[in-house]
Design a protein around this motif. Structure first.
Motif, mmCIF file in Angstrom:
data_model
loop_
_atom_site.group_PDB
_atom_site.id
_atom_site.type_symbol
_atom_site.label_atom_id
_atom_site.label_comp_id
_atom_site.label_asym_id
_atom_site.label_seq_id
_atom_site.Cartn_x
_atom_site.Cartn_y
_atom_site.Cartn_z
ATOM 1 N N ALA A 86 0.842 -1.207 0.000
ATOM 2 C CA ALA A 86 0.000 0.000 0.000
ATOM 3 C C ALA A 86 0.871 1.248 0.000
ATOM 4 O O ALA A 86 0.586 2.221 -0.719
ATOM 5 C CB ALA A 86 -0.933 0.000 1.205
ATOM 6 N N ILE A 87 1.947 1.239 0.781
ATOM 7 C CA ILE A 87 2.862 2.387 0.813
ATOM 8 C C ILE A 87 3.510 2.585 -0.550
ATOM 9 O O ILE A 87 3.594 3.718 -1.057
ATOM 10 C CB ILE A 87 3.929 2.201 1.916
ATOM 11 N N GLU A 88 3.949 1.503 -1.167
ATOM 12 C CA GLU A 88 4.595 1.622 -2.483
ATOM 13 C C GLU A 88 3.603 2.124 -3.540
ATOM 14 O O GLU A 88 3.946 2.958 -4.371
ATOM 15 C CB GLU A 88 5.201 0.280 -2.900
ATOM 16 N N ILE A 89 2.383 1.645 -3.508
ATOM 17 C CA ILE A 89 1.366 2.107 -4.461
ATOM 18 C C ILE A 89 1.054 3.577 -4.212
ATOM 19 O O ILE A 89 0.927 4.366 -5.153
ATOM 20 C CB ILE A 89 0.102 1.221 -4.376
ATOM 21 N N GLN A 90 0.965 3.963 -2.932
ATOM 22 C CA GLN A 90 0.724 5.361 -2.590
ATOM 23 C C GLN A 90 1.842 6.239 -3.125
ATOM 24 O O GLN A 90 1.604 7.337 -3.624
ATOM 25 C CB GLN A 90 0.590 5.496 -1.067
ATOM 26 N N GLN A 91 3.086 5.780 -3.054
ATOM 27 C CA GLN A 91 4.210 6.546 -3.578
ATOM 28 C C GLN A 91 4.080 6.744 -5.085
ATOM 29 O O GLN A 91 4.395 7.812 -5.599
ATOM 30 C CB GLN A 91 5.548 5.865 -3.258
ATOM 31 N N ALA A 92 3.608 5.719 -5.777
ATOM 32 C CA ALA A 92 3.435 5.842 -7.229
ATOM 33 C C ALA A 92 2.316 6.817 -7.566
ATOM 34 O O ALA A 92 2.436 7.608 -8.506
ATOM 35 C CB ALA A 92 3.142 4.476 -7.844
#
Length: 133
Positions: free
Chosen positions: A83-89
């Protein structure tokens, strides 16, 4: 990581389209919601049965609460790091990288191992002090 998610999204979309075509070919005329109902229901029950069997095998293992807690926490951590990585994208704040997710999960495993070592030390200290009394 962005490429991995895009590849997975493409695969899911292709399978979705294939299942919709197959449904129409067979005369089922499933809507998108019908397809989600059946596929997610099927995946969910297969996952449940797999988890149930695994946990049943752990049922008589000493320290099973620790094992169950680890499995649950690790699952939550996997969801969180992705979720954090997707949020960063989505927000363009930071880089979306698979390696970031892996290193984050590795951090949890290392901290958990330190917890296990400390728990074992406490166990033996208690056991040793009981024998002295």
């Amino acid at each position: 990581m962005k490429e991995v998610i895009l590849l997975l999204a493409d695969v899911v979309n292709e399978v979705h389209d294939l299942l919709m075509e197959l449904s129409n070919y067979m005369g089922l005329q499933l809507t998108d919601k019908d397809l989600h109902f059946w596929i997610i229901g099927f995946i969910g029950i297969i996952t449940f049965l797999f988890v149930y069997v695994c946990f049943k095998l752990l049922e008589n293992v000493r320290g099973k609460i620790t094992i169950f807690s680890f499995i649950y926490t690790f699952t939550v951590m996997v969801v969180l790091v992705f979720a954090i990585e997707i949020q960063q994208a989505i927000t363009n704040r930071g880089n979306m990288e698979f390696a970031d997710a892996v290193i984050g999960l590795w951090g949890f495993i290392v901290f958990f191992m330190m917890y296990i070592v400390m728990a074992i030390m406490v166990y033996f200290i208690k056991k040793f002090t009981k024998r002295k009394k």
